[in-house]
Design a protein around this motif. Structure first.
Motif, short mmCIF file in Angstrom:
data_model
loop_
_atom_site.label_atom_id
_atom_site.label_comp_id
_atom_site.label_asym_id
_atom_site.label_seq_id
_atom_site.Cartn_x
_atom_site.Cartn_y
_atom_site.Cartn_z
N THR A 1 0.81 -1.21 0.00
CA THR A 1 0.00 0.00 0.00
C THR A 1 0.85 1.27 0.00
O THR A 1 1.83 1.39 0.73
CB THR A 1 -0.93 0.02 1.23
N ILE A 2 0.41 2.21 -0.86
CA ILE A 2 1.02 3.53 -0.92
C ILE A 2 -0.06 4.55 -0.58
O ILE A 2 -1.20 4.43 -1.02
CB ILE A 2 1.58 3.83 -2.32
N SER B 1 6.60 9.84 -8.08
CA SER B 1 6.46 8.51 -8.65
C SER B 1 5.46 7.68 -7.87
O SER B 1 4.59 7.01 -8.43
CB SER B 1 7.81 7.79 -8.70
N LEU B 2 5.58 7.74 -6.53
CA LEU B 2 4.65 6.98 -5.69
C LEU B 2 3.24 7.57 -5.76
O LEU B 2 2.25 6.84 -5.70
CB LEU B 2 5.15 6.96 -4.25
N TYR B 3 3.15 8.88 -5.88
CA TYR B 3 1.84 9.54 -6.02
C TYR B 3 1.14 9.06 -7.29
O TYR B 3 -0.04 8.69 -7.26
CB TYR B 3 2.07 11.06 -6.04
N LEU C 1 12.87 2.57 1.54
CA LEU C 1 13.72 1.85 2.50
C LEU C 1 13.09 0.53 2.92
O LEU C 1 13.78 -0.50 2.99
CB LEU C 1 13.97 2.74 3.72
N LEU C 2 11.78 0.55 3.18
CA LEU C 2 11.11 -0.63 3.73
C LEU C 2 10.51 -1.55 2.66
O LEU C 2 10.25 -2.71 2.91
CB LEU C 2 9.99 -0.18 4.69
N HIS C 3 10.28 -1.00 1.46
CA HIS C 3 9.66 -1.79 0.38
C HIS C 3 10.44 -1.56 -0.92
O HIS C 3 9.90 -1.07 -1.91
CB HIS C 3 8.19 -1.39 0.18
N SER C 4 11.69 -1.89 -0.89
CA SER C 4 12.57 -1.53 -2.01
C SER C 4 12.14 -2.16 -3.34
O SER C 4 12.18 -1.52 -4.39
CB SER C 4 14.01 -1.93 -1.69
N ALA C 5 11.72 -3.43 -3.29
CA ALA C 5 11.31 -4.11 -4.52
C ALA C 5 10.07 -3.45 -5.12
O ALA C 5 9.99 -3.21 -6.34
CB ALA C 5 11.05 -5.59 -4.25
N ASP C 6 9.10 -3.14 -4.26
CA ASP C 6 7.87 -2.50 -4.74
C ASP C 6 8.15 -1.08 -5.22
O ASP C 6 7.54 -0.61 -6.20
CB ASP C 6 6.81 -2.47 -3.63
N TYR C 7 9.05 -0.38 -4.57
CA TYR C 7 9.41 0.96 -5.02
C TYR C 7 10.02 0.90 -6.43
O TYR C 7 9.68 1.72 -7.30
CB TYR C 7 10.39 1.62 -4.05
N SER C 8 10.93 -0.05 -6.63
CA SER C 8 11.56 -0.18 -7.94
C SER C 8 10.51 -0.49 -9.02
O SER C 8 10.56 0.05 -10.13
CB SER C 8 12.62 -1.29 -7.91
N MET C 9 9.56 -1.35 -8.67
CA MET C 9 8.50 -1.69 -9.60
C MET C 9 7.64 -0.47 -9.93
O MET C 9 7.30 -0.22 -11.10
CB MET C 9 7.62 -2.80 -9.01
N ALA C 10 7.32 0.32 -8.91
CA ALA C 10 6.50 1.51 -9.11
C ALA C 10 7.22 2.54 -9.98
O ALA C 10 6.64 3.11 -10.91
CB ALA C 10 6.12 2.12 -7.77
N MET D 1 10.85 6.51 3.24
CA MET D 1 10.58 5.35 4.09
C MET D 1 10.05 4.17 3.26
O MET D 1 10.41 3.02 3.51
CB MET D 1 9.58 5.74 5.18
N TYR D 2 9.23 4.47 2.28
CA TYR D 2 8.68 3.39 1.43
C TYR D 2 9.81 2.73 0.64
O TYR D 2 9.86 1.50 0.52
CB TYR D 2 7.62 3.95 0.48
#
Length: 378
Positions: free
Chosen positions: A30-31, A118-120, A45-54, A42-43
């Protein structure tokens, strides 16, 4: 759309859409709807794989929206049919009324998108506006298909046909050719209720099947809104196209070649007996039985089909003998392809001519290919 092929945006590819579709169904952690720079840090840092995907996916989303905006700008002032312009209007409305879409459409090709942006974008395309994204993908798919059609029209120098309103079927083509031939010999062909049946003869390889396929493919292309391989074409709208070409046997069902020929003719008769406009193409009728039987069956079929004035028929055959018995039927037009034989060499003009061909070249071809000589040496 043909006039705007060179201006079509290159940002959107099959890969772009594929990444978008995959991302919409990806099990992403969840974002928040509007993450701050700290939230993004923080996202990541804690969800690196999902951040890269996003981040990877958002790059494709920005390409997509930028490309859609270019399409909308290119076609916004063009006079188009309502069923086309409604999609351009819808693109304009969605991009300008939904803030994340508007922002992504205005991001430059090499512009770096901040982490929180990007996350937005990722959160909004997956959450708040997923339905609208899917609608835009569907709209683009339609536009892309039409673009491909326009590209083919330009590349192959096709011409758009003219549809005429008439209670009776009509087809006229000038400079008609088969699209797959590199150096085609064009045909001029006209069919109407006065001559709704074309009886086509000629030797093997003379061009009968090519003509039939040229007519069938051009009528099909015309009905899906494409240009056609002809310099000019006028035709009525047909309710259907029936082809009896390349009939085969069915060993699994125990059905012979001839049985399947009969079934195809039976199905044709059932369909055309509805008062609608049909184009019926029959290539080499009744090859699956002996000559005498084939002649009798062919005569029965032809004399029956010519009664149907709401359809056009093209039938090719080697059985030129039955032509004499059909000459009294006024709606049958007789055309043929001629073959010239010189010292066992064959020459084909591929010109469609009046009358009936009586060429018999099977043995000549057998001899030319040295098969007779090989058999004599056995």
């Amino acid at each position: 759309m043909v006039d705007y092929i060179d201006d079509w945006p290159e940002e959107i590819s099959n890969g772009t859409v594929l990444v978008m579709v995959k991302f919409l169904d990806y099990a992403l952690d969840t974002i928040g709807d509007n993450p701050s720079a700290v939230d993004a840090f923080m996202y990541r840092l804690l969800h690196s794989a999902d951040y890269s995907m996003a981040k990877f996916s958002v790059k494709h989303f920005t390409d997509f929206f930028r490309g859609l905006k270019k399409i909308e700008i290119i076609l916004s002032g063009v006079d188009m049919p309502s069923n086309f312009s409604k999609y351009i209007d819808r693109i304009h409305h969605l991009i300008n009324s939904i803030e994340p879409f508007r922002q992504m459409a205005n991001i430059g090709t090499d512009e770096v998108v901040p982490q929180h942006k990007s996350l937005y974008f990722a959160a909004n395309v997956r959450g708040n506006y997923k339905t609208e994204v899917q609608e835009l993908i569907e709209i683009y798919s339609r536009l892309d298909a039409w673009y491909s059609m326009a590209l083919a029209v330009k590349k192959y120098n096709l011409h758009f046909p003219e549809f005429v309103e008439s209670e009776h079927p009509f087809f006229e083509a000038k400079g008609l050719y088969h699209l797959l031939l590199h150096n085609p010999v064009p045909y001029h062909l006209q069919m109407s209720p006065e001559h709704n049946f074309l009886f086509l003869t000629g030797a093997n390889m003379a061009g009968k099947s090519t003509l039939i396929k040229s007519v069938g493919s051009s009528v099909f292309l015309a009905h899906i809104g494409m240009g056609v391989p002809a310099t000019e074409m006028k035709l009525t709208l047909f309710d259907g196209l029936i082809s009896n070409i390349n009939v085969v046997d069915n060993i699994a069902k125990g059905e012979s070649f001839f049985f399947n020929e009969v079934q195809r003719i039976k199905n044709t008769v059932l369909k055309i007996n509805d008062g609608k406009k049909w184009l019926v193409l029959i290539d080499e009728l009744f090859k699956g039985t002996n000559v005498e039987d084939a002649m009798r069956c062919s005569l029965a079929v032809i004399t029956g089909l010519v009664k149907v004035k709401t359809s056009l028929f093209i039938l090719s055959t080697h059985l030129y003998e039955i032509g004499e018995e059909l000459k009294d039927l006024p709606t049958i037009a007789f055309r043929h392809f001629e073959t010239t034989v010189t010292e066992e060499a064959l020459s084909f003009s591929y010109q469609l001519k009046e009358g009936i061909s009586k060429d018999r070249l099977g043995y000549v071809i057998l001899k030319r290919e040295k098969v007779v000589e090989m058999l004599e040496r056995l």
